[in-house]
Write an enzyme that holds these catalytic residues in place. Structure first.
Site, PDB file in Angstrom:
ATOM      1  N   GLU A  86      -1.095  -0.486  -0.951  1.00 20.56           N
ATOM      2  CA  GLU A  86      -2.203  -0.236   0.175  1.00 20.56           C
ATOM      3  C   GLU A  86      -1.337  -1.372   1.673  1.00 20.56           C
ATOM      4  O   GLU A  86      -1.926  -0.811   2.913  1.00 20.56           O
ATOM      5  CB  GLU A  86      -3.465  -0.245   0.460  1.00 20.56           C
ATOM      6  CG  GLU A  86      -3.632   0.809  -0.756  1.00 20.56           C
ATOM      7  CD  GLU A  86      -4.815   2.045   0.054  1.00 20.56           C
ATOM      8  OE1 GLU A  86      -5.479   1.722   0.547  1.00 20.56           O
ATOM      9  OE2 GLU A  86      -5.259   2.837  -1.279  1.00 20.56           O
ATOM     10  N   HIS A 143      -4.834   3.624   3.477  1.00 22.01           N
ATOM     11  CA  HIS A 143      -3.537   3.183   4.017  1.00 22.01           C
ATOM     12  C   HIS A 143      -2.132   3.989   3.150  1.00 22.01           C
ATOM     13  O   HIS A 143      -1.811   3.793   2.080  1.00 22.01           O
ATOM     14  CB  HIS A 143      -2.695   1.977   4.252  1.00 22.01           C
ATOM     15  CG  HIS A 143      -4.371   1.656   4.573  1.00 22.01           C
ATOM     16  ND1 HIS A 143      -5.184   0.756   3.367  1.00 22.01           N
ATOM     17  CD2 HIS A 143      -4.500   0.802   5.785  1.00 22.01           C
ATOM     18  CE1 HIS A 143      -6.393   0.390   4.614  1.00 22.01           C
ATOM     19  NE2 HIS A 143      -5.839   0.168   5.848  1.00 22.01           N
ATOM     20  N   LYS A 170     -12.136   4.459   7.079  1.00 24.70           N
ATOM     21  CA  LYS A 170     -11.548   4.023   7.648  1.00 24.70           C
ATOM     22  C   LYS A 170      -9.684   4.521   7.012  1.00 24.70           C
ATOM     23  O   LYS A 170      -9.885   4.996   6.312  1.00 24.70           O
ATOM     24  CB  LYS A 170     -10.858   2.499   7.712  1.00 24.70           C
ATOM     25  CG  LYS A 170      -9.765   1.800   8.479  1.00 24.70           C
ATOM     26  CD  LYS A 170      -9.723   0.797   8.215  1.00 24.70           C
ATOM     27  CE  LYS A 170      -8.396   0.623   8.375  1.00 24.70           C
ATOM     28  NZ  LYS A 170      -7.999  -1.053   8.285  1.00 24.70           N
TER      29      LYS A 170
END
Length: 255
Positions: A86, A143, A170
């Site tokens: 990530e 991510h 997130k």
């Protein structure tokens, strides 16, 4: 939407918070950067421990953590080991990753700990429970450095994080076009308006996505990452400039 209180910082209310990542490699550099960043417009600091040369030695990590905590005073600290898949810089197996984060949580010196949501549901549930047991908040993260998923997929990821008990979901994605940036912003607005009962963090990376770091208050993201001496992801804007723009946008919104 509920806000999240971390020390004297309330996330999810007013101007989005600025988080500066600390990517020092040695104890001395990490502590020096912490001191330096305190003089910048920083609401909280992220320690990217995957950059630390002694990251495999848990006691060394805890030693540096104590020094960082002392220097930060009442400024909140986000502890992050970013895995290589990530975007991190150090390879670590899942068992070691979990053990490190649990050890840090037990010290109560970090205010928030990053947990990568796709580490495996059973692993993540156990880790979030352990972190919460210590009284520490969880930033669940994902991510994608290759692409921008569909709007529905981004919303799904954020909702999954919320459903699994993360205090702050997130998502960061990589745009290949201007439309990709709009997709991320639309997903942020949809999540914040229709589903979120807590603050969320989103961003579109690289220069193309930098507008997402500036317009976060408009679309519903509670925090943005600004660089200190070095950016931790493509498209990060210097904390000083970021602070000025965020204040201008907030003023223009008239809220």
């Amino acid at each position: 939407m509920n806000t999240v209180k971390v020390r004297n910082l309330e996330l999810g209310s007013g101007i989005p918070a600025i988080c500066i990542p600390n990517m020092g490699k040695t104890k001395e550099e990490i502590l020096s950067l912490t001191e330096q960043y305190k003089s910048m417009p920083m609401d909280l600091m992220e320690w990217r421990v995957d950059w630390f040369e002694g990251v495999e030695d848990t006691q060394a990590v805890l030693d540096v953590l104590a020094g960082v905590r002392e220097k930060l005073g009442d400024t909140p600290l986000l502890f992050t080991f970013r895995t290589k898949k990530e975007g991190g810089v150090h390879e670590m197996d899942t068992a070691a990753y979990v053990a490190l984060n649990k050890a840090v949580a037990a010290t109560k010196m970090a205010d928030l700990i990053d947990v990568e949501i796709f580490t495996g549901d059973a692993v993540v549930s156990d880790l979030i429970a352990a972190i919460h047991e210590s009284g520490t908040k969880v930033v669940a993260s994902n991510h994608d450095f290759d692409r921008t998923p569909a709007q529905s997929d981004i919303v799904y990821r954020l909702r999954k994080m919320q459903d699994m008990g993360a205090d702050i979901p997130k998502v960061a994605v990589m745009p290949q076009s201007k439309k990709d940036v709009l997709t991320l912003l639309a997903a942020t607005e949809e999540m914040a308006t229709d589903y979120a009962d807590r603050p969320i963090i989103t961003m579109s990376m690289a220069g193309l996505g930098s507008i997402s770091r500036l317009s976060c208050e408009v679309f519903g993201s509670c925090l943005t990452f600004g660089s200190g001496s070095m950016a931790s992801a493509p498209g990060q804007i210097g904390a000083q400039e970021l602070s000025r723009v965020l204040a201008s946008v907030h003023g223009a919104l008239g809220v």
